[in-house]
Design an enzyme around this catalytic site. Sequence first.
Site, PDB file in Angstrom:
ATOM      1  N   ARG A  81      -4.001  34.258 -19.475  1.00  0.00           N
ATOM      2  CA  ARG A  81      -4.700  33.177 -18.325  1.00  0.00           C
ATOM      3  C   ARG A  81      -5.754  33.819 -18.326  1.00  0.00           C
ATOM      4  O   ARG A  81      -6.577  33.950 -17.642  1.00  0.00           O
ATOM      5  CB  ARG A  81      -3.941  34.684 -16.842  1.00  0.00           C
ATOM      6  CG  ARG A  81      -2.341  34.556 -16.888  1.00  0.00           C
ATOM      7  CD  ARG A  81      -2.262  33.127 -16.173  1.00  0.00           C
ATOM      8  NE  ARG A  81      -0.749  33.383 -15.206  1.00  0.00           N
ATOM      9  CZ  ARG A  81       0.206  32.904 -15.732  1.00  0.00           C
ATOM     10  NH1 ARG A  81       0.148  32.215 -17.892  1.00  0.00           N
ATOM     11  NH2 ARG A  81       1.493  32.865 -16.185  1.00  0.00           N
ATOM     12  N   SER A 112      -0.916  33.086  -8.137  1.00  0.00           N
ATOM     13  CA  SER A 112      -0.502  35.037  -8.103  1.00  0.00           C
ATOM     14  C   SER A 112      -1.969  35.390  -8.223  1.00  0.00           C
ATOM     15  O   SER A 112      -3.003  34.786  -8.338  1.00  0.00           O
ATOM     16  CB  SER A 112      -0.130  34.914  -9.639  1.00  0.00           C
ATOM     17  OG  SER A 112       1.631  34.703 -10.636  1.00  0.00           O
ATOM     18  N   GLU A 153      -7.011  37.705 -10.624  1.00  0.00           N
ATOM     19  CA  GLU A 153      -6.764  36.542 -11.223  1.00  0.00           C
ATOM     20  C   GLU A 153      -7.510  35.640 -10.840  1.00  0.00           C
ATOM     21  O   GLU A 153      -8.589  34.569 -11.449  1.00  0.00           O
ATOM     22  CB  GLU A 153      -5.361  36.193 -11.167  1.00  0.00           C
ATOM     23  CG  GLU A 153      -5.221  34.813 -11.958  1.00  0.00           C
ATOM     24  CD  GLU A 153      -3.300  34.065 -12.636  1.00  0.00           C
ATOM     25  OE1 GLU A 153      -2.678  34.849 -12.562  1.00  0.00           O
ATOM     26  OE2 GLU A 153      -3.576  32.766 -11.750  1.00  0.00           O
TER      27      GLU A 153
HETATM   28  P1  FAD Z   1      -9.824  25.738  -8.828  1.00  0.00           P
HETATM   29  O1  FAD Z   1      -9.762  26.396  -8.077  1.00  0.00           O
HETATM   30  O2  FAD Z   1     -11.098  24.763  -8.473  1.00  0.00           O
HETATM   31  O3  FAD Z   1     -11.692  26.624  -9.690  1.00  0.00           O
HETATM   32  C1  FAD Z   1     -10.952  27.700 -10.587  1.00  0.00           C
HETATM   33  C2  FAD Z   1     -11.480  28.301 -11.443  1.00  0.00           C
HETATM   34  O4  FAD Z   1     -12.366  27.526 -12.401  1.00  0.00           O
HETATM   35  C3  FAD Z   1     -13.388  28.252 -10.543  1.00  0.00           C
HETATM   36  O5  FAD Z   1     -13.851  29.740 -11.497  1.00  0.00           O
HETATM   37  C4  FAD Z   1     -13.922  27.378 -11.011  1.00  0.00           C
HETATM   38  O6  FAD Z   1     -15.184  27.276 -10.862  1.00  0.00           O
HETATM   39  C5  FAD Z   1     -13.850  26.469 -12.410  1.00  0.00           C
HETATM   40  N1  FAD Z   1     -13.631  25.266 -12.993  1.00  0.00           N
HETATM   41  C6  FAD Z   1     -13.527  24.358 -12.239  1.00  0.00           C
HETATM   42  N2  FAD Z   1     -12.929  22.836 -12.675  1.00  0.00           N
HETATM   43  C7  FAD Z   1     -13.939  23.028 -13.995  1.00  0.00           C
HETATM   44  C8  FAD Z   1     -14.260  22.184 -14.469  1.00  0.00           C
HETATM   45  N3  FAD Z   1     -14.052  20.750 -14.549  1.00  0.00           N
HETATM   46  N4  FAD Z   1     -15.959  22.941 -15.130  1.00  0.00           N
HETATM   47  C9  FAD Z   1     -16.067  24.341 -15.064  1.00  0.00           C
HETATM   48  N5  FAD Z   1     -15.392  24.914 -14.364  1.00  0.00           N
HETATM   49  C10 FAD Z   1     -14.478  24.476 -13.848  1.00  0.00           C
HETATM   50  N6  FAD Z   1      -1.942  29.019 -12.462  1.00  0.00           N
HETATM   51  C11 FAD Z   1      -1.253  28.683 -12.939  1.00  0.00           C
HETATM   52  O7  FAD Z   1      -1.759  29.503 -14.579  1.00  0.00           O
HETATM   53  N7  FAD Z   1       0.156  29.268 -13.703  1.00  0.00           N
HETATM   54  C12 FAD Z   1       1.073  28.951 -12.655  1.00  0.00           C
HETATM   55  O8  FAD Z   1       2.166  28.199 -12.694  1.00  0.00           O
HETATM   56  C13 FAD Z   1       0.083  28.826 -11.401  1.00  0.00           C
HETATM   57  N8  FAD Z   1       0.676  28.607 -10.318  1.00  0.00           N
HETATM   58  C14 FAD Z   1       0.160  28.158  -9.391  1.00  0.00           C
HETATM   59  C15 FAD Z   1       1.008  28.378  -7.946  1.00  0.00           C
HETATM   60  C16 FAD Z   1       0.252  28.000  -6.687  1.00  0.00           C
HETATM   61  C17 FAD Z   1       1.314  27.805  -5.001  1.00  0.00           C
HETATM   62  C18 FAD Z   1      -1.146  28.373  -6.461  1.00  0.00           C
HETATM   63  C19 FAD Z   1      -1.651  28.205  -5.749  1.00  0.00           C
HETATM   64  C20 FAD Z   1      -1.656  28.642  -7.451  1.00  0.00           C
HETATM   65  C21 FAD Z   1      -1.407  28.247  -9.218  1.00  0.00           C
HETATM   66  N9  FAD Z   1      -1.632  28.754 -10.159  1.00  0.00           N
HETATM   67  C22 FAD Z   1      -1.249  29.226 -11.128  1.00  0.00           C
HETATM   68  C23 FAD Z   1      -2.908  29.222 -10.079  1.00  0.00           C
HETATM   69  C24 FAD Z   1      -3.540  27.118 -10.034  1.00  0.00           C
HETATM   70  O9  FAD Z   1      -3.327  26.083 -10.024  1.00  0.00           O
HETATM   71  C25 FAD Z   1      -4.931  27.383 -11.335  1.00  0.00           C
HETATM   72  O10 FAD Z   1      -5.842  28.281 -12.313  1.00  0.00           O
HETATM   73  C26 FAD Z   1      -4.972  25.656 -11.686  1.00  0.00           C
HETATM   74  O11 FAD Z   1      -5.465  25.575 -12.997  1.00  0.00           O
HETATM   75  C27 FAD Z   1      -6.624  25.997 -10.989  1.00  0.00           C
HETATM   76  O12 FAD Z   1      -7.190  24.201 -10.149  1.00  0.00           O
HETATM   77  P2  FAD Z   1      -7.501  24.167  -9.601  1.00  0.00           P
HETATM   78  O13 FAD Z   1      -8.503  22.767 -10.370  1.00  0.00           O
HETATM   79  O14 FAD Z   1      -7.220  24.106  -8.421  1.00  0.00           O
HETATM   80  O15 FAD Z   1      -9.151  24.457 -10.038  1.00  0.00           O
HETATM   81  P1  NAP Z   2       9.290  34.881 -12.193  1.00  0.00           P
HETATM   82  O1  NAP Z   2      10.556  33.543 -12.837  1.00  0.00           O
HETATM   83  O2  NAP Z   2      10.376  36.293 -11.591  1.00  0.00           O
HETATM   84  O3  NAP Z   2       7.606  35.728 -12.856  1.00  0.00           O
HETATM   85  C1  NAP Z   2       7.716  36.631 -12.770  1.00  0.00           C
HETATM   86  C2  NAP Z   2       6.728  37.197 -13.381  1.00  0.00           C
HETATM   87  O4  NAP Z   2       7.504  38.060 -14.280  1.00  0.00           O
HETATM   88  C3  NAP Z   2       6.179  36.594 -13.700  1.00  0.00           C
HETATM   89  O5  NAP Z   2       4.282  36.527 -14.149  1.00  0.00           O
HETATM   90  C4  NAP Z   2       6.226  36.282 -15.529  1.00  0.00           C
HETATM   91  O6  NAP Z   2       5.079  36.589 -16.788  1.00  0.00           O
HETATM   92  C5  NAP Z   2       6.765  37.797 -15.767  1.00  0.00           C
HETATM   93  N1  NAP Z   2       8.084  38.021 -16.722  1.00  0.00           N
HETATM   94  C6  NAP Z   2       8.933  37.153 -16.087  1.00  0.00           C
HETATM   95  N2  NAP Z   2      10.429  36.500 -17.134  1.00  0.00           N
HETATM   96  C7  NAP Z   2       9.825  36.764 -18.176  1.00  0.00           C
HETATM   97  C8  NAP Z   2      10.343  37.164 -19.451  1.00  0.00           C
HETATM   98  N3  NAP Z   2      11.674  36.874 -20.200  1.00  0.00           N
HETATM   99  N4  NAP Z   2       9.047  37.275 -20.446  1.00  0.00           N
HETATM  100  C9  NAP Z   2       7.955  37.797 -19.738  1.00  0.00           C
HETATM  101  N5  NAP Z   2       7.292  37.597 -19.088  1.00  0.00           N
HETATM  102  C10 NAP Z   2       8.912  37.690 -17.766  1.00  0.00           C
HETATM  103  O7  NAP Z   2       9.288  34.074 -10.750  1.00  0.00           O
HETATM  104  P2  NAP Z   2       7.853  33.076 -10.354  1.00  0.00           P
HETATM  105  O8  NAP Z   2       7.010  34.283  -9.716  1.00  0.00           O
HETATM  106  O9  NAP Z   2       8.282  32.433  -9.602  1.00  0.00           O
HETATM  107  O10 NAP Z   2       6.871  32.814 -11.410  1.00  0.00           O
HETATM  108  C11 NAP Z   2       7.955  31.403 -13.083  1.00  0.00           C
HETATM  109  C12 NAP Z   2       6.599  31.447 -13.471  1.00  0.00           C
HETATM  110  O11 NAP Z   2       5.599  30.557 -12.997  1.00  0.00           O
HETATM  111  C13 NAP Z   2       5.989  32.472 -14.335  1.00  0.00           C
HETATM  112  O12 NAP Z   2       5.897  31.892 -15.527  1.00  0.00           O
HETATM  113  C14 NAP Z   2       4.608  32.431 -13.557  1.00  0.00           C
HETATM  114  O13 NAP Z   2       3.284  32.857 -14.517  1.00  0.00           O
HETATM  115  C15 NAP Z   2       4.597  30.834 -13.197  1.00  0.00           C
HETATM  116  N6  NAP Z   2       3.237  31.650 -12.120  1.00  0.00           N
HETATM  117  C16 NAP Z   2       2.198  31.531 -11.898  1.00  0.00           C
HETATM  118  C17 NAP Z   2       1.420  31.864 -11.029  1.00  0.00           C
HETATM  119  C18 NAP Z   2       0.052  31.583 -11.000  1.00  0.00           C
HETATM  120  O14 NAP Z   2      -0.970  31.914 -10.261  1.00  0.00           O
HETATM  121  N7  NAP Z   2      -0.455  32.593 -11.810  1.00  0.00           N
HETATM  122  C19 NAP Z   2       1.660  31.270  -9.058  1.00  0.00           C
HETATM  123  C20 NAP Z   2       3.324  31.514  -9.611  1.00  0.00           C
HETATM  124  C21 NAP Z   2       4.570  30.954 -10.542  1.00  0.00           C
HETATM  125  P3  NAP Z   2       3.816  35.585 -16.985  1.00  0.00           P
HETATM  126  O15 NAP Z   2       3.134  34.885 -15.389  1.00  0.00           O
HETATM  127  O16 NAP Z   2       3.308  35.954 -17.983  1.00  0.00           O
HETATM  128  O17 NAP Z   2       5.602  34.287 -17.251  1.00  0.00           O
END
Ligand code: FAD
Ligand code: NAP
Length: 342
Positions: free
Chosen positions: A166, A238, A333
């Site tokens: 991340r 998250s 995050e």
């Molecule tokens: P923004 O929110 O618009 O920007 C995020 C950051 O990136 C800001 O600092 C912005 O300035 C910068 N930025 C954006 N575009 C550019 C660009 N072109 N150049 C330079 N800087 C830029 N993330 C995960 O990793 N895994 C997940 O599973 C995941 N699940 C999510 C689920 C939900 C319901 C939500 C709401 C979010 C989730 N996220 C997850 C977080 C998010 O979706 C990601 O981080 C996504 O990549 C953000 O994209 P955005 O275009 O909305 O970025």
């Molecule tokens: P989940 O599957 O229960 O996962 C919850 C957390 O537990 C995650 O942070 C995940 O780590 C960790 N985890 C679960 N099993 C794991 C394993 N076997 N080994 C290592 N780490 C493990 O619940 P969830 O919230 O629905 O997430 C599903 C996936 O989507 C996860 O990968 C999560 O990161 C991603 N997600 C990310 C965001 C975001 O905003 N970043 C939001 C929603 C979902 P990891 O995060 O390292 O995978």
Amino acid sequence: MPDLLTPNKPLQTFNTLALPAKAAYYLPVHSEDALAEGLEWAQKRGLPLLILGGGSNVVLNGDWPGMVIHIQLQGIRRVEDAGSGVLLQVAAGENWNALVNHTLDKGWFGLENLIAIPGCVGAAPIQNIGAYGVELSRFIESVEGIDIASGTRMMMTAEECELGYRDSIFKRALRNRFVITRVNLRLSRKPAPELGYKGLAAAFPDAAAVTPRELADHIAALRASKLPDPAVTPNAGSFFKNPVIPAQRYAALLAQFPGLVAWPLVDGSYKLAAAWLVEQCGWKGRRLGRCGVHEHQAIVLTNSGGSAAELLAVASGIRGDVRQLFDIDLEIEPTVYAGPTS
Ligand code: FAD
Ligand code: NAP
């Protein structure tokens, strides 16, 4: 003045937490020339810049005193086709989930576990998006963009992007210094579904028969059943990263808290489940006024018409309690942007 520049623009519908910030100047950009012009215009006036994609990973803490550039660059080009795979050049404003679906439809594989992540392609490398055991870093060949200070167009290799959990150079040394315009992704024509994440192998007992589309559909359905839809319940996914700690510290914590949830990493350290830490502190489902913690997802903070100050008060309460009970610092995050009114 650039075409489409709007002063005093509300941003509430441009961020998934629905925080009510305004931009002193707002510029949607549909071409790289418009982006370069907007950057130059802001630089000349000394305006602080905020680059916005889908707004799903930002906390807009107050009105933004400078320029918000909203990236809307479009286009997906196949720049190499080697038979075994393809190299795609994808513009930063493309919707991430639409790209994943497009690649699956074309028979270009790899991105299936990353389906249904909100946001734009340009933001995906910023925190090296990851889900269900797969991170974007596996597929990035290079990232193209503009160095804000000099206006120079540049290409950075995946290695130069310093992609981590991340995390990337764009969240650290190049924070607010580089605008990503294109992401170059190498995908395979050979399906290799990744079922290592908990629950996936059990859902597909015949691993050899599962197709990338079946896996993607399964993950999309899982996500829809577990995560709050930002259109209904504003959130940024998250809110905290899973903390990573050395093995010795993990052993000491485990002795103190036998229920501790953690996973060993290849380098010998341990990744703790932030959600478990938050839940142990009694925050799951708890609210402070109009903001709170989702009742089923302890690291998802939600907003029901509140302000960034209210949301950050919840985050700060959680961080304080986790620090006190476990001596662990939870890292936020999403990127927090503070304007002068915050
Ligand atoms: P923004 O929110 O618009 O920007 C995020 C950051 O990136 C800001 O600092 C912005 O300035 C910068 N930025 C954006 N575009 C550019 C660009 N072109 N150049 C330079 N800087 C830029 N993330 C995960 O990793 N895994 C997940 O599973 C995941 N699940 C999510 C689920 C939900 C319901 C939500 C709401 C979010 C989730 N996220 C997850 C977080 C998010 O979706 C990601 O981080 C996504 O990549 C953000 O994209 P955005 O275009 O909305 O970025
Ligand atoms: P989940 O599957 O229960 O996962 C919850 C957390 O537990 C995650 O942070 C995940 O780590 C960790 N985890 C679960 N099993 C794991 C394993 N076997 N080994 C290592 N780490 C493990 O619940 P969830 O919230 O629905 O997430 C599903 C996936 O989507 C996860 O990968 C999560 O990161 C991603 N997600 C990310 C965001 C975001 O905003 N970043 C939001 C929603 C979902 P990891 O995060 O390292 O995978």
